[in-house]
Design a protein around this motif. Structure first.
Motif, PDB file in Angstrom:
ATOM      1  N   ASP A  65       0.820  -1.214   0.000  1.00 35.11           N
ATOM      2  CA  ASP A  65       0.000   0.000   0.000  1.00 35.11           C
ATOM      3  C   ASP A  65       0.854   1.264   0.000  1.00 35.11           C
ATOM      4  O   ASP A  65       0.532   2.248  -0.669  1.00 35.11           O
ATOM      5  N   LYS A  69       0.910   4.315  -2.536  1.00 36.54           N
ATOM      6  CA  LYS A  69       0.564   5.643  -2.014  1.00 36.54           C
ATOM      7  C   LYS A  69       1.695   6.651  -2.211  1.00 36.54           C
ATOM      8  O   LYS A  69       1.434   7.816  -2.512  1.00 36.54           O
ATOM      9  N   GLN A  72       1.500   7.915  -5.674  1.00 38.37           N
ATOM     10  CA  GLN A  72       0.364   8.831  -5.800  1.00 38.37           C
ATOM     11  C   GLN A  72       0.671  10.179  -5.156  1.00 38.37           C
ATOM     12  O   GLN A  72       0.396  11.243  -5.744  1.00 38.37           O
ATOM     13  N   SER A 117      -5.207  12.571  -1.118  1.00 35.06           N
ATOM     14  CA  SER A 117      -5.856  11.499  -0.366  1.00 35.06           C
ATOM     15  C   SER A 117      -4.892  10.962   0.685  1.00 35.06           C
ATOM     16  O   SER A 117      -3.776  10.567   0.371  1.00 35.06           O
ATOM     17  N   THR A 118      -5.320  10.963   1.935  1.00 32.98           N
ATOM     18  CA  THR A 118      -4.425  10.550   3.027  1.00 32.98           C
ATOM     19  C   THR A 118      -4.816   9.213   3.644  1.00 32.98           C
ATOM     20  O   THR A 118      -4.126   8.727   4.536  1.00 32.98           O
ATOM     21  N   ILE A 120      -5.026   5.380   4.176  1.00 32.60           N
ATOM     22  CA  ILE A 120      -4.284   4.163   3.816  1.00 32.60           C
ATOM     23  C   ILE A 120      -4.875   3.027   4.651  1.00 32.60           C
ATOM     24  O   ILE A 120      -4.671   2.970   5.866  1.00 32.60           O
TER      25      ILE A 120
END
Length: 260
Positions: A65, A69, A72, A117-118, A120
């Motif tokens: 992940d 992330k 991103q 977007s934070t 996770i």
């Protein structure tokens, strides 16, 4: 096996060999205790093995992940960096009375930012009350908790920028005779009319966006810190997985040699 031991005890008692019987009984108790200890040891090892398997699964999910992330976040960071650079360039051009050429959409982006977007999912799972106790590395847990705090602070800063944009720039546009919704042009794909800029005092506009620009600089720095933290966690998680995997193989080999 029980009948066998019982037969030996009976024969010893019948023959009046009390001393031998007591020695035998003690030996039998010792064997039983050793058997129980071995069983407990195997059971304890099995429970630890299950926990290590679960820990490895959590670590691998974190690593996967976080790799997605970080990519991103890097893309979003580059977009926001460009938006902020344009805003500052516009402010400096007004401050220094320089002639700078900007696209119409640039003006609509001044002081704005690209949402980050934070969330996770694997981080939320890892910091759950039951899961977090599985991790043996306190340093990893501390890194995860620190990252979570920084992600929350990033959301708080974004909410503050939203409030500032709505509370500062929207009223400014309205006072300039423009009814502009923040997302009307940028996020809904509506083509803006160049005439909308004629009623705007650019120097005043530059002053209005200056507060947002300074907040964005700090916000961008926080994004960089979060990106670095996530990369450190990826490396740390990978190292732990490798150590756990190697340790599990070593224990399995040792038990295999003992026939357990």
């Amino acid at each position: 096996m029980i009948k066998f031991f019982r037969k030996i005890r009976k024969e010893l008692l019948n023959e009046g060999k009390t001393t031998k019987y007591l020695k035998y009984a003690i030996g039998e108790v010792i064997l039983v205790v050793i058997g129980i200890l071995i069983a407990l040891s195997v059971n304890n090892w099995n429970e630890i093995r299950k926990q290590r398997i679960e820990e490895i699964g959590l670590l691998r999910n974190l690593k996967t992940d976080f790799e997605i992330k970080t990519k991103q976040l890097q893309e979003e960071y580059e977009i926001n960096k460009k938006l902020n650079a344009n805003t500052i360039r516009f402010m400096m051009s007004q401050l220094n009375h320089q002639v700078e050429t900007f696209d119409l959409k640039d003006y609509l982006y001044f002081g704005d930012y690209y949402p980050t977007s934070t969330h996770i999912n694997s981080l939320e799972v890892a910091l759950d009350g039951n899961s977090v106790n599985i991790f043996r590395s306190d340093s990893l847990v501390n890194m995860l908790r620190k990252l979570k705090v920084n992600l929350v602070n990033l959301e708080i800063d974004a909410a503050y920028m939203d409030e500032t944009w709505s509370g500062s720039l929207v009223p400014f546009f309205e006072e300039s005779g423009l009814e502009i919704h923040r997302f009307a042009f940028i996020h809904k794909g509506i083509k803006p009319d160049p005439e909308i800029l004629k009623g705007i005092d650019m120097k005043v506009f530059a002053n209005e966006v200056s507060n947002l620009a300074s907040i964005q600089v700090l916000w961008l720095n926080k994004q960089k810190v979060i990106h670095e933290e996530m990369n450190n966690i990826i490396d740390h998680a990978h190292a732990i997985v490798m150590d756990l995997s190697e340790a599990g193989l070593s224990v399995a080999r040792a038990l295999g040699r003992r026939g357990i």
